[in-house]
Write an enzyme that holds these catalytic residues in place. Structure first.
Site, PDB file in Angstrom:
ATOM      1  N   ASP A  69       0.868  -1.175   0.000  1.00 46.39           N
ATOM      2  CA  ASP A  69       0.000   0.000   0.000  1.00 46.39           C
ATOM      3  C   ASP A  69       0.905   1.226   0.000  1.00 46.39           C
ATOM      4  O   ASP A  69       1.904   1.250   0.720  1.00 46.39           O
ATOM      5  CB  ASP A  69      -0.929   0.020   1.227  1.00 46.39           C
ATOM      6  CG  ASP A  69      -2.066   1.013   1.034  1.00 46.39           C
ATOM      7  OD1 ASP A  69      -2.764   0.925   0.007  1.00 46.39           O
ATOM      8  OD2 ASP A  69      -2.257   1.898   1.888  1.00 46.39           O
ATOM      9  N   LYS A 172      12.638   5.452 -12.656  1.00 49.29           N
ATOM     10  CA  LYS A 172      11.757   5.707 -11.501  1.00 49.29           C
ATOM     11  C   LYS A 172      11.873   4.566 -10.483  1.00 49.29           C
ATOM     12  O   LYS A 172      12.026   4.788  -9.286  1.00 49.29           O
ATOM     13  CB  LYS A 172      10.295   5.862 -11.960  1.00 49.29           C
ATOM     14  CG  LYS A 172       9.332   6.016 -10.788  1.00 49.29           C
ATOM     15  CD  LYS A 172       7.872   6.067 -11.179  1.00 49.29           C
ATOM     16  CE  LYS A 172       6.987   5.890  -9.944  1.00 49.29           C
ATOM     17  NZ  LYS A 172       5.564   5.786 -10.237  1.00 49.29           N
TER      18      LYS A 172
HETATM   19  P1  IMP Z   1      -1.326   1.978  -4.304  1.00 50.71           P
HETATM   20  O1  IMP Z   1      -1.384   1.585  -2.867  1.00 50.71           O
HETATM   21  O2  IMP Z   1      -0.064   1.541  -4.990  1.00 50.71           O
HETATM   22  O3  IMP Z   1      -2.568   1.586  -5.052  1.00 50.71           O
HETATM   23  O4  IMP Z   1      -1.298   3.584  -4.311  1.00 50.71           O
HETATM   24  C1  IMP Z   1      -2.369   4.364  -3.794  1.00 50.71           C
HETATM   25  C2  IMP Z   1      -2.386   5.746  -4.435  1.00 50.71           C
HETATM   26  O5  IMP Z   1      -1.213   6.481  -4.063  1.00 50.71           O
HETATM   27  C3  IMP Z   1      -2.375   5.727  -5.968  1.00 50.71           C
HETATM   28  O6  IMP Z   1      -3.679   5.641  -6.481  1.00 50.71           O
HETATM   29  C4  IMP Z   1      -1.740   7.075  -6.281  1.00 50.71           C
HETATM   30  O7  IMP Z   1      -2.689   8.118  -6.189  1.00 50.71           O
HETATM   31  C5  IMP Z   1      -0.724   7.245  -5.156  1.00 50.71           C
HETATM   32  N1  IMP Z   1       0.586   6.659  -5.565  1.00 50.71           N
HETATM   33  C6  IMP Z   1       1.173   5.551  -5.042  1.00 50.71           C
HETATM   34  N2  IMP Z   1       2.343   5.301  -5.655  1.00 50.71           N
HETATM   35  C7  IMP Z   1       2.497   6.271  -6.578  1.00 50.71           C
HETATM   36  C8  IMP Z   1       3.521   6.529  -7.531  1.00 50.71           C
HETATM   37  O8  IMP Z   1       4.537   5.816  -7.672  1.00 50.71           O
HETATM   38  N3  IMP Z   1       3.340   7.620  -8.306  1.00 50.71           N
HETATM   39  C9  IMP Z   1       2.258   8.437  -8.195  1.00 50.71           C
HETATM   40  N4  IMP Z   1       1.262   8.217  -7.350  1.00 50.71           N
HETATM   41  C10 IMP Z   1       1.382   7.145  -6.526  1.00 50.71           C
END
Ligand code: IMP
Length: 195
Positions: A69, A172
């Site tokens: 997460d 990245k």
């Molecule tokens: P997840 O837990 O990877 O689904 O990330 C949750 C939310 O955090 C995503 O929907 C993005 O809005 C933001 N987020 C997480 N990682 C990134 C990244 O590497 N780049 C940009 N936004 C991110």
């Protein structure tokens, strides 16, 4: 080879980690283990959410697994949007609405320090382990670049002159929060398999 489920439906994430684990573990998706439900992630921290997903899969399917997460923490917003990053501007989970809201919230604000953070929770033979990755940076005043996703166009990592959205995936990944957390996980798993 040990079976290991990555509790996500994101095929890109699975392919990336699969490649890093080489031949020590057989990486399975949620679909591969017969899990077709949307996993709850309603905790108020990233650690809580990654634990909730991994623990659920371990307890219900009895398969070794890990979950991640991530979120963006902005100092001038007291750590927001944080665990609510995906739905910062509303339940539609729109990247562009989220960025627009973020830039509006920071209008006229000088302190633009922020960080991306990832929490990974692993359940291996019933034991819980957590790994964290952090990348510090600043929020730009304008959108730059069209690669990546989420807040990438407005996140400038410290020591770099390009936003995440101006970098290639490999560049990245080498510095990102997710890349760091996953590399810690992979190193741990390789050491366990070699032991
Ligand atoms: P997840 O837990 O990877 O689904 O990330 C949750 C939310 O955090 C995503 O929907 C993005 O809005 C933001 N987020 C997480 N990682 C990134 C990244 O590497 N780049 C940009 N936004 C991110």
């Amino acid at each position: 080879m040990t079976d290991l489920c990555f509790a996500t439906n994101n095929k890109n994430k699975i392919a990336e980690v699969s490649q890093m684990l080489a031949d020590k573990y057989k990486l399975l998706s949620l679909e591969d283990i017969g899990c077709h439900e949307e996993l709850a992630e309603d905790q108020d921290t990233m650690e809580g959410n990654s634990r909730q997903k991994a623990q659920y899969v371990w307890e219900k399917y009895k398969v070794n697994c890990f979950a991640d997460d991530s979120g963006l923490e902005v100092d001038a917003l007291c750590g927001a949007p944080g665990v609510y990053s995906a739905r910062y501007a509303g339940p539609q989970r729109s990247d562009s609405d989220n960025i627009t809201k973020l830039l509006q919230s920071l209008q006229g604000v000088e302190n633009r320090k922020a960080r991306f953070r990832t929490s990974v929770t692993l359940y291996l033979n019933g034991q819980e382990y957590q790994f964290e990755g952090i990348v510090n940076g600043t929020i730009t005043h304008e959108w730059k670049g069209d690669k990546g996703f989420g807040y990438d166009p407005v996140f400038l990592p410290d020591g770099h002159e390009q936003t995440f959205a101006q970098m290639g995936a490999a560049e990245k990944n080498a510095i990102s929060h997710r890349g760091q957390a996953i590399r810690k996980l992979v190193n741990f798993l390789k050491a366990q398999a070699g032991a």
